[in-house]
Scaffold this active site. Structure first.
Site, PDB file in Angstrom:
ATOM      1  N   GLN A  18      12.595 -35.959  29.402  1.00  0.00           N
ATOM      2  CA  GLN A  18      11.620 -34.888  29.668  1.00  0.00           C
ATOM      3  C   GLN A  18      11.262 -34.166  28.366  1.00  0.00           C
ATOM      4  OE1 GLN A  18      10.022 -34.363  32.389  1.00  0.00           O
ATOM      5  NE2 GLN A  18      11.260 -35.231  34.040  1.00  0.00           N
ATOM      6  N   GLU A  66      16.744 -47.662  37.297  1.00  0.00           N
ATOM      7  CA  GLU A  66      15.708 -47.424  36.293  1.00  0.00           C
ATOM      8  C   GLU A  66      15.262 -48.785  35.772  1.00  0.00           C
ATOM      9  OE1 GLU A  66      13.983 -45.025  34.452  1.00  0.00           O
ATOM     10  OE2 GLU A  66      13.374 -46.686  33.171  1.00  0.00           O
ATOM     11  N   CYS A  94       0.260 -27.887  15.235  1.00  0.00           N
ATOM     12  CA  CYS A  94       0.123 -27.986  16.673  1.00  0.00           C
ATOM     13  C   CYS A  94       1.031 -26.934  17.297  1.00  0.00           C
ATOM     14  CB  CYS A  94       0.518 -29.389  17.122  1.00  0.00           C
ATOM     15  SG  CYS A  94       0.594 -29.555  18.908  1.00  0.00           S
ATOM     16  N   TYR A 127      14.306 -43.897  39.683  1.00  0.00           N
ATOM     17  CA  TYR A 127      13.468 -43.622  38.502  1.00  0.00           C
ATOM     18  C   TYR A 127      14.254 -42.683  37.593  1.00  0.00           C
ATOM     19  CZ  TYR A 127       9.982 -45.100  41.942  1.00  0.00           C
ATOM     20  OH  TYR A 127       9.291 -45.770  42.907  1.00  0.00           O
ATOM     21  N   CYS A 174      -9.742 -31.308  19.867  1.00  0.00           N
ATOM     22  CA  CYS A 174      -8.609 -32.134  20.295  1.00  0.00           C
ATOM     23  C   CYS A 174      -8.592 -32.277  21.812  1.00  0.00           C
ATOM     24  CB  CYS A 174      -7.325 -31.497  19.782  1.00  0.00           C
ATOM     25  SG  CYS A 174      -5.827 -32.125  20.512  1.00  0.00           S
ATOM     26  N   CYS A 209       5.223 -35.441  38.514  1.00  0.00           N
ATOM     27  CA  CYS A 209       4.319 -34.870  37.510  1.00  0.00           C
ATOM     28  C   CYS A 209       2.866 -35.036  37.951  1.00  0.00           C
ATOM     29  CB  CYS A 209       4.560 -35.514  36.150  1.00  0.00           C
ATOM     30  SG  CYS A 209       4.387 -37.290  36.178  1.00  0.00           S
ATOM     31  N   CYS A 253      -4.758 -22.257  18.414  1.00  0.00           N
ATOM     32  CA  CYS A 253      -5.047 -23.478  17.673  1.00  0.00           C
ATOM     33  C   CYS A 253      -6.524 -23.550  17.300  1.00  0.00           C
ATOM     34  CB  CYS A 253      -4.655 -24.671  18.539  1.00  0.00           C
ATOM     35  SG  CYS A 253      -5.027 -26.240  17.786  1.00  0.00           S
ATOM     36  N   CYS A 271      -4.886 -29.362  24.702  1.00  0.00           N
ATOM     37  CA  CYS A 271      -4.453 -28.166  25.441  1.00  0.00           C
ATOM     38  C   CYS A 271      -5.524 -27.089  25.466  1.00  0.00           C
ATOM     39  CB  CYS A 271      -3.140 -27.618  24.946  1.00  0.00           C
ATOM     40  SG  CYS A 271      -2.663 -27.930  23.270  1.00  0.00           S
ATOM     41  N   ASP A 285      12.033 -39.468  41.119  1.00  0.00           N
ATOM     42  CA  ASP A 285      11.241 -38.863  40.043  1.00  0.00           C
ATOM     43  C   ASP A 285      10.341 -39.944  39.447  1.00  0.00           C
ATOM     44  OD1 ASP A 285      10.310 -37.384  37.928  1.00  0.00           O
ATOM     45  OD2 ASP A 285      12.251 -37.082  36.962  1.00  0.00           O
TER      46      ASP A 285
HETATM   47  N1  SAH Z   1      14.442 -38.803  36.190  1.00  0.00           N
HETATM   48  C1  SAH Z   1      14.272 -39.039  34.778  1.00  0.00           C
HETATM   49  C2  SAH Z   1      13.065 -39.893  34.413  1.00  0.00           C
HETATM   50  C3  SAH Z   1      11.777 -39.617  35.098  1.00  0.00           C
HETATM   51  S1  SAH Z   1      10.362 -40.399  34.422  1.00  0.00           S
HETATM   52  C4  SAH Z   1      14.260 -37.730  34.028  1.00  0.00           C
HETATM   53  O1  SAH Z   1      14.131 -36.664  34.622  1.00  0.00           O
HETATM   54  O2  SAH Z   1      14.390 -37.744  32.797  1.00  0.00           O
HETATM   55  C5  SAH Z   1      10.169 -41.819  35.386  1.00  0.00           C
HETATM   56  C6  SAH Z   1      11.098 -42.960  35.026  1.00  0.00           C
HETATM   57  O3  SAH Z   1      10.799 -44.038  35.922  1.00  0.00           O
HETATM   58  C7  SAH Z   1      10.925 -43.523  33.623  1.00  0.00           C
HETATM   59  O4  SAH Z   1      12.171 -43.574  32.989  1.00  0.00           O
HETATM   60  C8  SAH Z   1      10.373 -44.937  33.853  1.00  0.00           C
HETATM   61  O5  SAH Z   1      10.840 -45.859  32.895  1.00  0.00           O
HETATM   62  C9  SAH Z   1      10.912 -45.256  35.233  1.00  0.00           C
HETATM   63  N2  SAH Z   1      10.177 -46.258  36.023  1.00  0.00           N
HETATM   64  C10 SAH Z   1       8.853 -46.524  36.018  1.00  0.00           C
HETATM   65  N3  SAH Z   1       8.548 -47.457  36.923  1.00  0.00           N
HETATM   66  C11 SAH Z   1       9.706 -47.796  37.542  1.00  0.00           C
HETATM   67  C12 SAH Z   1      10.035 -48.713  38.580  1.00  0.00           C
HETATM   68  N4  SAH Z   1       9.111 -49.450  39.162  1.00  0.00           N
HETATM   69  N5  SAH Z   1      11.312 -48.799  38.969  1.00  0.00           N
HETATM   70  C13 SAH Z   1      12.287 -48.037  38.375  1.00  0.00           C
HETATM   71  N6  SAH Z   1      12.031 -47.160  37.390  1.00  0.00           N
HETATM   72  C14 SAH Z   1      10.758 -47.028  36.971  1.00  0.00           C
END
Ligand code: SAH
Length: 452
Positions: A285, A335, A161, A314, A80, A410, A74, A83, A383
């Site tokens: 993702q 969620e 990009c 999550y 930027c 992450c 790039c 990356c 997650d």
């Molecule tokens: N497991 C999913 C999403 C992971 S990202 C996947 O792999 O695609 C994290 C997620 O947590 C997001 O969707 C976000 O909206 C949610 N989130 C954030 N804060 C939260 C909370 N306090 N309680 C429940 N979910 C939450």
């Protein structure tokens, strides 16, 4: 700015990489964080600014170059900053990521654990299925879009990009051209003039489906029907167009209200053989190739026999829970984003999965309620977003005592912190980093834990 420093240009060497992937440069008694400088490199660094007591600078001259440095694809990689690892060969990027996870566990978790080498991509480019760009107008009236330069509100114009799906740039180019010719003005935060804030594009990996979201500052979008017609003529591969209205001046890109201008209002994709619908506001993702690898690993770590009660916290649009459902007795997901829960429930139906329940709630409150009721959970998938789980969530987990926990994260620092907390009752079986974000310093990690 230069005058506030005793010396603006410093000679020295890069001795490490910070967690944010910046070179840790030491020289003349100073430490400076330098983007795009790698371990072993020597030269001169120009100090640019000071933030929270730390100095940040740019390479002025390199006397000694790292053997791991490569020519980035790039052209605007430096400006930027999204990356800057494009300048580091891929094996070194992967080594950096495993090492950073290892370091966080050493520092924060103080628990004995091996960190496996980071799993990488065969082709670590053009992987991102989601792109969002702010729009602005230059002095000559041309509409441009780009990325915010890191930690600023300055838009670096982007024409191509190397990490985003190849189908996105032609759509952005068409948008730019049409916004200009149809006089759809970018929103100006100072004068509050114009309407256009961002364009968000989501591409499906397995299906020929593309979503375009036009984020406006106000509800009124004169000529929107003509705009959509013209856009579809230029880019017939687009399958749905949405207007999202975000009147607030925050860094959150999408507002509450949206209006479907064309198509069904979502795209469909699949992961590990399960089909999903994805709305504009739902999390999904961003690297489909690596997500499948990560989910497969997470499923193995869960060791499901068909008898388990699985809890997916999550859960986004229910991806992990729905993939786990065929190996479990019952799946419960939670969620916080309404639209994602709506997608999740629809996703269960479209796949004919009946042992799946999904709730819209804060994960911690939900966990606390489950713990109070003394519910049985055999396997917990969690997650959370970058900030990790909070103490209420972790405390409730220790009360619920699932036999196994699969933690997907992450952010290695909040991951190590949370795993240390769970360490009172759990042992680490495996720590596996995945390169979900090649060319950037970010790393995704799965930790498998089991009850002692
Ligand atoms: N497991 C999913 C999403 C992971 S990202 C996947 O792999 O695609 C994290 C997620 O947590 C997001 O969707 C976000 O909206 C949610 N989130 C954030 N804060 C939260 C909370 N306090 N309680 C429940 N979910 C939450």
């Amino acid at each position: 700015m230069g005058s506030s420093f005793p010396k603006n240009i410093i000679s020295g060497a890069c001795v490490d990489l910070s967690f944010e992937g910046k070179g840790v440069f030491k020289g003349e008694g100073q430490t400076v964080f330098v983007e795009g400088m790698f371990v072993g490199e020597e030269g001169e660094v120009q100090i640019a600014y000071k933030r929270n007591g730390a100095l940040f600078g740019n390479i002025k001259k390199l006397h000694k170059v790292s053997p791991n440095r490569i020519q980035p694809r790039c052209k605007i990689c430096h400006a930027c900053g999204g990356c800057c690892f494009q300048q580091l060969d891929y094996q070194s990027q992967l080594a950096f990521k495993s090492e950073k996870v290892r370091e966080q566990f050493r520092r924060l978790a103080k628990m004995k654990a091996e960190v496996a080498p980071c799993v990488g991509m065969d082709d670590p480019y053009f992987y991102r299925n989601k792109i969002q760009m702010p729009f602005a107008k230059d002095d000559r009236g041309n509409v441009y879009c780009g990325f915010y330069k890191s930690s600023t509100h300055v838009i670096v114009p982007v024409e191509e990009c190397y990490i985003e799906d190849r189908r996105s740039q032609p759509i952005l180019s068409a948008c730019k051209k049409l916004f200009k010719s149809m006089r759809i003005e970018p929103y100006n935060e100072d004068s509050h003039s114009g309407i256009l804030r961002h364009v968000l594009i989501k591409t499906s990996y397995y299906k020929p489906e593309i979503m375009v979201v036009i984020v406006t500052a106000v509800d009124s979008f004169p000529g929107r029907n003509n705009f959509v017609k013209a856009l579809l003529k230029e880019c017939p591969e687009i399958t749905t167009v949405i207007q999202n209205i975000n009147p607030r001046s925050t860094s959150v890109i999408l507002g509450e209200k949206e209006r479907i201008l064309y198509g069904k209002g979502y795209i469909e994709d699949s992961l590990c053989g399960v089909g999903f619908q994805i709305s504009a506001k739902s999390f999904y993702q961003t690297n489909p190739v690596m997500t499948e690898k990560l989910y497969e690993y997470a499923m193995k770590a869960a060791r499901l026999s068909g008898e388990e009660i699985v809890f997916d916290a999550y859960s986004g649009i229910g991806t992990i829970g729905l993939i786990a459902a065929k190996g479990a007795k019952q799946v419960i997901s939670v969620e916080i984003v309404k639209q994602a829960v709506h997608d999740g429930i629809r996703n269960a139906k479209r796949n004919g999965i009946s042992n799946f329940l999904m709730y819209c709630d804060d994960a911690s409150s939900f966990m606390v309620k489950m713990a109070e009721k003394g519910e049985a959970v055999d396997v917990l998938f969690m997650d959370p977003p970058r900030k990790g789980a909070d103490e209420r969530f972790l405390k409730a987990t220790l009360k619920l005592r699932p036999k196994r926990i699969v933690y997907v994260s992450c952010d290695p620092s909040t991951l190590a912190r949370d795993v240390a907390y769970l360490g009172k009752a759990y042992q680490i079986d495996a720590i596996q980093p995945f390169d979900m974000f090649p060319q950037t310093f970010h790393v995704e990690t799965v930790v498998a834990l089991s009850l002692r």
